[in-house]
Design a protein around this motif. Sequence first.
Motif, PDB file in Angstrom:
ATOM      1  N   PHE A  40      18.243   7.396  17.224  1.00  0.00           N
ATOM      2  CA  PHE A  40      19.285   6.387  17.082  1.00  0.00           C
ATOM      3  C   PHE A  40      19.289   5.489  18.306  1.00  0.00           C
ATOM      4  O   PHE A  40      18.859   5.876  19.371  1.00  0.00           O
ATOM      5  N   ALA A  41      19.781   4.300  18.129  1.00  0.00           N
ATOM      6  CA  ALA A  41      19.990   3.388  19.252  1.00  0.00           C
ATOM      7  C   ALA A  41      21.467   3.444  19.609  1.00  0.00           C
ATOM      8  O   ALA A  41      22.325   3.519  18.739  1.00  0.00           O
ATOM      9  N   ALA A  42      21.748   3.426  20.899  1.00  0.00           N
ATOM     10  CA  ALA A  42      23.131   3.503  21.341  1.00  0.00           C
ATOM     11  C   ALA A  42      23.921   2.291  20.851  1.00  0.00           C
ATOM     12  O   ALA A  42      23.413   1.175  20.813  1.00  0.00           O
ATOM     13  N   ASP A  43      25.151   2.535  20.467  1.00  0.00           N
ATOM     14  CA  ASP A  43      26.035   1.506  19.914  1.00  0.00           C
ATOM     15  C   ASP A  43      27.279   1.424  20.798  1.00  0.00           C
ATOM     16  O   ASP A  43      28.155   2.282  20.724  1.00  0.00           O
ATOM     17  N   LYS A  88      21.381   6.784  31.123  1.00  0.00           N
ATOM     18  CA  LYS A  88      20.965   8.189  31.209  1.00  0.00           C
ATOM     19  C   LYS A  88      21.850   8.962  32.186  1.00  0.00           C
ATOM     20  O   LYS A  88      22.291  10.067  31.893  1.00  0.00           O
ATOM     21  N   ALA A  89      22.131   8.364  33.351  1.00  0.00           N
ATOM     22  CA  ALA A  89      22.966   9.031  34.348  1.00  0.00           C
ATOM     23  C   ALA A  89      24.396   9.210  33.838  1.00  0.00           C
ATOM     24  O   ALA A  89      25.009  10.270  34.032  1.00  0.00           O
ATOM     25  N   ALA A 114      25.776   9.097  23.921  1.00  0.00           N
ATOM     26  CA  ALA A 114      24.909   7.938  24.170  1.00  0.00           C
ATOM     27  C   ALA A 114      25.677   6.641  23.933  1.00  0.00           C
ATOM     28  O   ALA A 114      25.520   5.665  24.682  1.00  0.00           O
ATOM     29  N   ASN A 115      26.513   6.621  22.922  1.00  0.00           N
ATOM     30  CA  ASN A 115      27.323   5.430  22.629  1.00  0.00           C
ATOM     31  C   ASN A 115      28.342   5.165  23.742  1.00  0.00           C
ATOM     32  O   ASN A 115      28.536   4.016  24.151  1.00  0.00           O
ATOM     33  N   VAL A 116      28.980   6.209  24.250  1.00  0.00           N
ATOM     34  CA  VAL A 116      29.922   6.053  25.364  1.00  0.00           C
ATOM     35  C   VAL A 116      29.181   5.533  26.590  1.00  0.00           C
ATOM     36  O   VAL A 116      29.658   4.623  27.284  1.00  0.00           O
ATOM     37  N   ALA A 117      28.011   6.079  26.873  1.00  0.00           N
ATOM     38  CA  ALA A 117      27.227   5.629  28.030  1.00  0.00           C
ATOM     39  C   ALA A 117      26.871   4.155  27.904  1.00  0.00           C
ATOM     40  O   ALA A 117      26.963   3.397  28.869  1.00  0.00           O
ATOM     41  N   VAL A 120      30.012   2.148  28.696  1.00  0.00           N
ATOM     42  CA  VAL A 120      30.349   2.149  30.135  1.00  0.00           C
ATOM     43  C   VAL A 120      29.424   1.218  30.906  1.00  0.00           C
ATOM     44  O   VAL A 120      29.874   0.456  31.760  1.00  0.00           O
ATOM     45  N   ILE A 121      28.140   1.236  30.592  1.00  0.00           N
ATOM     46  CA  ILE A 121      27.168   0.413  31.319  1.00  0.00           C
ATOM     47  C   ILE A 121      27.276  -1.059  30.918  1.00  0.00           C
ATOM     48  O   ILE A 121      27.018  -1.945  31.723  1.00  0.00           O
TER      49      ILE A 121
END
Length: 122
Positions: A40-43, A88-89, A114-117, A120-121
Amino acid sequence: FTAPTMPLRSGASTMQMSAQGNAVKVAAAGAALLVAAPAFAADSGAGEKIFTANCAACHAGGKNSVVPDHTLEKDAIEKFLTGGFNEKAVATQVTNGKGAMPAFGGRLSDEDIANVAAYVIE
């Protein structure tokens, strides 16, 4: 897999056999990369909803109500987060927790994290 290098005929056949062997190796390596890629790609839009439901109690507005200087601002993340300012971090921190921050690895799916990351970024 090792390609045969013995010529079936002379000259060009050896080169052709070697090239075919290399093509098989390249195809196998490419297939391995496809299998290792995330499914999946992060959303970040979905990440915002998950963040609001799970993280905003301590991190409303990008702040930190528990450890005030550990905000979600880029400078603070680069200073305090192991691995720096990248998805990733952030995903590692969310998954495993650290210090006052609890681990969400057992509460959220890998996709949610991954979606939350990504959120945030962003």
